[in-house]
Motif scaffolding. Structure first.
Motif, PDB file in Angstrom:
ATOM      1  N   PHE A 158      34.328  58.225  38.110  1.00  0.00           N
ATOM      2  CA  PHE A 158      33.079  58.796  37.631  1.00  0.00           C
ATOM      3  C   PHE A 158      32.886  60.150  38.296  1.00  0.00           C
ATOM      4  O   PHE A 158      33.532  60.465  39.297  1.00  0.00           O
ATOM      5  N   GLN A 159      32.030  60.963  37.705  1.00  0.00           N
ATOM      6  CA  GLN A 159      31.735  62.273  38.261  1.00  0.00           C
ATOM      7  C   GLN A 159      30.276  62.330  38.664  1.00  0.00           C
ATOM      8  O   GLN A 159      29.403  61.802  37.970  1.00  0.00           O
ATOM      9  N   GLN A 160      30.057  62.967  39.810  1.00  0.00           N
ATOM     10  CA  GLN A 160      28.699  63.109  40.326  1.00  0.00           C
ATOM     11  C   GLN A 160      28.628  64.394  41.135  1.00  0.00           C
ATOM     12  O   GLN A 160      29.458  64.613  42.023  1.00  0.00           O
ATOM     13  N   ALA A 161      27.673  65.229  40.807  1.00  0.00           N
ATOM     14  CA  ALA A 161      27.428  66.478  41.538  1.00  0.00           C
ATOM     15  C   ALA A 161      28.685  67.345  41.641  1.00  0.00           C
ATOM     16  O   ALA A 161      28.961  67.936  42.680  1.00  0.00           O
TER      17      ALA A 161
END
Length: 90
Positions: free
Chosen positions: A42-45
């Motif tokens: 997943f991608q975050q910030a």
């Protein structure tokens, strides 16, 4: 001289990773699905996170499968950098 050896080692490492990723992708579809059951990304910030779980072989497969686009991008960047630095088209 040391810089050339380090660059060559990095290039070899990335090429080896790409080769292993390609070999893993060629594995039987049922086997790869079983190996990916506990893995996700997943991608975050702006960061890409991956969760890898299992035997060392499974973790390596999961890493290569989930991060294949990033690995290919890094390989292309190093190829371009080396071509620019050495003025040679390897």
């Amino acid at each position: 001289m040391l810089k050339k050896l380090v660059r060559a080692g990095c290039g070899f490492g990335i090429a080896l990773t790409l080769a292993c990723t390609a070999a893993a992708a060629a594995a039987a579809p049922g086997a790869s699905e079983a190996r990916l059951q506990k893995a996700y990304r997943f991608q975050q910030a702006g960061w890409t996170y991956v969760h890898l779980e299992g035997s060392p072989s499974d973790v390596g497969f999961q890493h290569g499968y989930l991060l294949a686009p990033e690995i290919a991008d890094a390989f292309e960047a190093i190829k371009m950098f080396d071509t620019h630095q050495t003025q040679r088209d390897w």
